[in-house]
Design a protein around this motif. Sequence first.
Motif, PDB file in Angstrom:
ATOM      1  N   ARG A   1      13.706 -25.337 -25.193  1.00 48.43           N
ATOM      2  CA  ARG A   1      14.723 -24.343 -25.362  1.00 48.43           C
ATOM      3  C   ARG A   1      13.896 -22.923 -25.492  1.00 48.43           C
ATOM      4  NH1 ARG A   1      14.812 -22.182 -30.429  1.00 48.43           N
ATOM      5  NH2 ARG A   1      14.035 -23.421 -31.918  1.00 48.43           N
ATOM      6  N   LEU A   2      14.477 -21.863 -24.749  1.00 53.40           N
ATOM      7  CA  LEU A   2      13.812 -20.811 -24.991  1.00 53.40           C
ATOM      8  C   LEU A   2      13.788 -20.053 -26.232  1.00 53.40           C
ATOM      9  CD1 LEU A   2      15.036 -18.923 -21.707  1.00 53.40           C
ATOM     10  CD2 LEU A   2      12.951 -19.832 -22.123  1.00 53.40           C
ATOM     11  N   GLU A   3      13.141 -19.058 -26.509  1.00 51.46           N
ATOM     12  CA  GLU A   3      13.282 -18.398 -28.197  1.00 51.46           C
ATOM     13  C   GLU A   3      14.645 -17.879 -28.347  1.00 51.46           C
ATOM     14  OE1 GLU A   3      11.828 -15.317 -25.066  1.00 51.46           O
ATOM     15  OE2 GLU A   3      11.354 -17.402 -25.564  1.00 51.46           O
ATOM     16  N   PRO A   4      14.954 -17.552 -29.405  1.00 47.91           N
ATOM     17  CA  PRO A   4      16.361 -17.116 -29.541  1.00 47.91           C
ATOM     18  C   PRO A   4      16.545 -15.536 -28.852  1.00 47.91           C
ATOM     19  CG  PRO A   4      15.107 -17.567 -31.891  1.00 47.91           C
ATOM     20  CD  PRO A   4      14.085 -17.775 -30.462  1.00 47.91           C
ATOM     21  N   ASP A   5      17.757 -15.436 -28.554  1.00 47.78           N
ATOM     22  CA  ASP A   5      18.063 -14.170 -27.593  1.00 47.78           C
ATOM     23  C   ASP A   5      17.513 -12.874 -28.483  1.00 47.78           C
ATOM     24  OD1 ASP A   5      19.203 -15.663 -25.566  1.00 47.78           O
ATOM     25  OD2 ASP A   5      20.989 -15.527 -26.307  1.00 47.78           O
ATOM     26  N   TRP A   6      17.636 -12.984 -29.679  1.00 47.81           N
ATOM     27  CA  TRP A   6      17.337 -11.689 -30.469  1.00 47.81           C
ATOM     28  C   TRP A   6      15.864 -11.606 -30.563  1.00 47.81           C
ATOM     29  CZ3 TRP A   6      14.217 -12.399 -34.335  1.00 47.81           C
ATOM     30  CH2 TRP A   6      14.104 -13.683 -35.075  1.00 47.81           C
ATOM     31  N   LEU A   7      14.913 -12.623 -30.231  1.00 45.94           N
ATOM     32  CA  LEU A   7      13.721 -12.354 -30.340  1.00 45.94           C
ATOM     33  C   LEU A   7      13.167 -11.681 -28.831  1.00 45.94           C
ATOM     34  CD1 LEU A   7      10.941 -12.545 -31.747  1.00 45.94           C
ATOM     35  CD2 LEU A   7      10.774 -14.906 -30.997  1.00 45.94           C
ATOM     36  N   GLU A   8      13.800 -12.414 -27.740  1.00 41.32           N
ATOM     37  CA  GLU A   8      13.510 -11.973 -26.737  1.00 41.32           C
ATOM     38  C   GLU A   8      13.884 -10.499 -26.420  1.00 41.32           C
ATOM     39  OE1 GLU A   8      14.704 -12.626 -21.875  1.00 41.32           O
ATOM     40  OE2 GLU A   8      14.812 -14.507 -23.338  1.00 41.32           O
ATOM     41  N   GLN A   9      14.996  -9.890 -27.113  1.00 45.31           N
ATOM     42  CA  GLN A   9      15.579  -8.787 -27.028  1.00 45.31           C
ATOM     43  C   GLN A   9      14.471  -7.726 -28.043  1.00 45.31           C
ATOM     44  OE1 GLN A   9      19.378  -8.618 -28.715  1.00 45.31           O
ATOM     45  NE2 GLN A   9      20.210  -9.896 -27.163  1.00 45.31           N
ATOM     46  N   ALA A  10      13.956  -8.377 -29.077  1.00 43.40           N
ATOM     47  CA  ALA A  10      13.136  -7.479 -29.830  1.00 43.40           C
ATOM     48  C   ALA A  10      11.676  -7.144 -29.064  1.00 43.40           C
ATOM     49  CB  ALA A  10      12.726  -8.256 -31.158  1.00 43.40           C
ATOM     50  N   LEU A  11      11.240  -8.239 -28.624  1.00 45.82           N
ATOM     51  CA  LEU A  11       9.904  -8.292 -27.830  1.00 45.82           C
ATOM     52  C   LEU A  11      10.214  -7.287 -26.467  1.00 45.82           C
ATOM     53  CD1 LEU A  11       9.101 -11.845 -27.587  1.00 45.82           C
ATOM     54  CD2 LEU A  11       7.953 -10.232 -28.984  1.00 45.82           C
ATOM     55  N   THR A  12      11.271  -7.180 -25.726  1.00 39.42           N
ATOM     56  CA  THR A  12      11.538  -6.333 -24.785  1.00 39.42           C
ATOM     57  C   THR A  12      11.627  -5.083 -25.316  1.00 39.42           C
ATOM     58  OG1 THR A  12      12.707  -7.941 -23.531  1.00 39.42           O
ATOM     59  CG2 THR A  12      13.170  -5.420 -23.072  1.00 39.42           C
ATOM     60  N   TYR A  13      12.409  -4.683 -26.690  1.00 37.91           N
ATOM     61  CA  TYR A  13      12.412  -3.302 -27.129  1.00 37.91           C
ATOM     62  C   TYR A  13      11.216  -2.755 -27.672  1.00 37.91           C
ATOM     63  CZ  TYR A  13      13.789   0.345 -30.279  1.00 37.91           C
ATOM     64  OH  TYR A  13      13.999   1.383 -30.773  1.00 37.91           O
ATOM     65  N   ILE A  14      10.004  -3.565 -28.205  1.00 36.25           N
ATOM     66  CA  ILE A  14       8.917  -3.118 -28.501  1.00 36.25           C
ATOM     67  C   ILE A  14       8.087  -2.951 -27.198  1.00 36.25           C
ATOM     68  CG2 ILE A  14       6.790  -4.012 -29.455  1.00 36.25           C
ATOM     69  CD1 ILE A  14       8.334  -6.006 -31.289  1.00 36.25           C
ATOM     70  N   ASN A  15       8.204  -3.648 -26.053  1.00 32.64           N
ATOM     71  CA  ASN A  15       7.513  -3.325 -24.983  1.00 32.64           C
ATOM     72  C   ASN A  15       7.848  -1.971 -24.286  1.00 32.64           C
ATOM     73  OD1 ASN A  15       5.841  -5.577 -24.983  1.00 32.64           O
ATOM     74  ND2 ASN A  15       7.300  -6.809 -23.720  1.00 32.64           N
ATOM     75  N   GLN A  16       9.236  -1.897 -24.272  1.00 35.99           N
ATOM     76  CA  GLN A  16       9.732  -0.444 -23.639  1.00 35.99           C
ATOM     77  C   GLN A  16       9.639   0.922 -24.727  1.00 35.99           C
ATOM     78  OE1 GLN A  16      13.844  -1.708 -22.866  1.00 35.99           O
ATOM     79  NE2 GLN A  16      13.324  -2.681 -21.107  1.00 35.99           N
ATOM     80  N   HIS A  17       9.266   0.521 -25.972  1.00 35.39           N
ATOM     81  CA  HIS A  17       9.228   1.677 -26.852  1.00 35.39           C
ATOM     82  C   HIS A  17       7.744   1.716 -27.569  1.00 35.39           C
ATOM     83  CE1 HIS A  17      13.649   1.127 -26.194  1.00 35.39           C
ATOM     84  NE2 HIS A  17      13.554   2.352 -26.368  1.00 35.39           N
ATOM     85  N   ILE A  18       6.697   1.277 -26.983  1.00 35.87           N
ATOM     86  CA  ILE A  18       5.491   0.762 -27.561  1.00 35.87           C
ATOM     87  C   ILE A  18       4.868   2.408 -27.999  1.00 35.87           C
ATOM     88  CG2 ILE A  18       3.935   0.953 -25.400  1.00 35.87           C
ATOM     89  CD1 ILE A  18       3.796  -1.485 -28.244  1.00 35.87           C
ATOM     90  N   SER A  19       5.213   3.472 -27.223  1.00 31.15           N
ATOM     91  CA  SER A  19       4.672   4.599 -27.927  1.00 31.15           C
ATOM     92  C   SER A  19       5.560   5.407 -29.107  1.00 31.15           C
ATOM     93  CB  SER A  19       4.611   5.640 -26.489  1.00 31.15           C
ATOM     94  OG  SER A  19       5.982   5.963 -26.205  1.00 31.15           O
ATOM     95  N   GLU A  20       6.598   4.604 -29.390  1.00 29.00           N
ATOM     96  CA  GLU A  20       7.270   5.475 -30.447  1.00 29.00           C
ATOM     97  C   GLU A  20       7.104   4.631 -31.797  1.00 29.00           C
ATOM     98  OE1 GLU A  20      11.342   4.833 -29.368  1.00 29.00           O
ATOM     99  OE2 GLU A  20      11.166   5.459 -27.394  1.00 29.00           O
ATOM    100  N   ASP A  21       7.374   5.245 -32.745  1.00 25.35           N
ATOM    101  CA  ASP A  21       7.313   4.750 -34.057  1.00 25.35           C
ATOM    102  C   ASP A  21       8.154   3.659 -34.066  1.00 25.35           C
ATOM    103  OD1 ASP A  21       6.418   4.216 -36.740  1.00 25.35           O
ATOM    104  OD2 ASP A  21       8.105   5.541 -37.496  1.00 25.35           O
ATOM    105  N   LEU A  22       7.525   2.557 -34.511  1.00 25.95           N
ATOM    106  CA  LEU A  22       8.221   1.131 -34.440  1.00 25.95           C
ATOM    107  C   LEU A  22       7.978   0.529 -35.842  1.00 25.95           C
ATOM    108  CD1 LEU A  22       7.043  -0.560 -30.862  1.00 25.95           C
ATOM    109  CD2 LEU A  22       9.535   0.406 -31.691  1.00 25.95           C
ATOM    110  N   ASN A  23       9.088  -0.012 -36.517  1.00 25.97           N
ATOM    111  CA  ASN A  23       8.858  -0.801 -37.867  1.00 25.97           C
ATOM    112  C   ASN A  23       9.915  -2.047 -37.721  1.00 25.97           C
ATOM    113  OD1 ASN A  23      11.402   0.128 -39.093  1.00 25.97           O
ATOM    114  ND2 ASN A  23      10.321   2.075 -38.676  1.00 25.97           N
ATOM    115  N   LEU A  24       9.614  -2.880 -38.888  1.00 24.96           N
ATOM    116  CA  LEU A  24      10.218  -4.159 -38.882  1.00 24.96           C
ATOM    117  C   LEU A  24      11.825  -3.884 -39.301  1.00 24.96           C
ATOM    118  CD1 LEU A  24      10.714  -7.177 -39.313  1.00 24.96           C
ATOM    119  CD2 LEU A  24      10.026  -6.671 -41.757  1.00 24.96           C
ATOM    120  N   GLN A  25      12.145  -2.852 -39.987  1.00 30.61           N
ATOM    121  CA  GLN A  25      13.598  -2.442 -40.405  1.00 30.61           C
ATOM    122  C   GLN A  25      14.188  -2.024 -39.112  1.00 30.61           C
ATOM    123  OE1 GLN A  25      14.111   0.589 -43.084  1.00 30.61           O
ATOM    124  NE2 GLN A  25      16.218   0.553 -43.245  1.00 30.61           N
TER     125      GLN A  25
END
Length: 109
Positions: free
Chosen positions: A18-42
């Motif tokens: 099975r693929l990873e949970p949808d939310w994890l895929e969304q989170a990884l995509t978000y991180i990749n698209q916003h890597i130059s911004e301030d990113l944090n767990l919250q």
Amino acid sequence: AFTGISNKKKSTQNNQSRLEPDWLEQALTYINQHISEDLNLQDISERVSISEEHFSRVFKQLVGMNVTHYITVKRIHLAKDLLANSKMKVSSIAEQCGFNSMPYFYRTF
């Protein structure tokens, strides 16, 4: 499990894939698209509507590192690529990769 920074399938105990949970895929995509911004767990966990605790636990289980380390690894990989393949100034590369200060960039690199 995930290796490094690529997405792979995780096998369940009964050998079904099975693929990873949808939310994890969304989170990884978000991180990749916003890597130059301030990113944090919250912020990332809120964006995908998952509690910080659950996000952190599952992220580490599936990716193999915590979210902060993952972001740092992604930034270092991007910086290495830009340093090797562009004529940009080091300070510009650091900023583009999400490093807020040159001393932090040098320490991390």
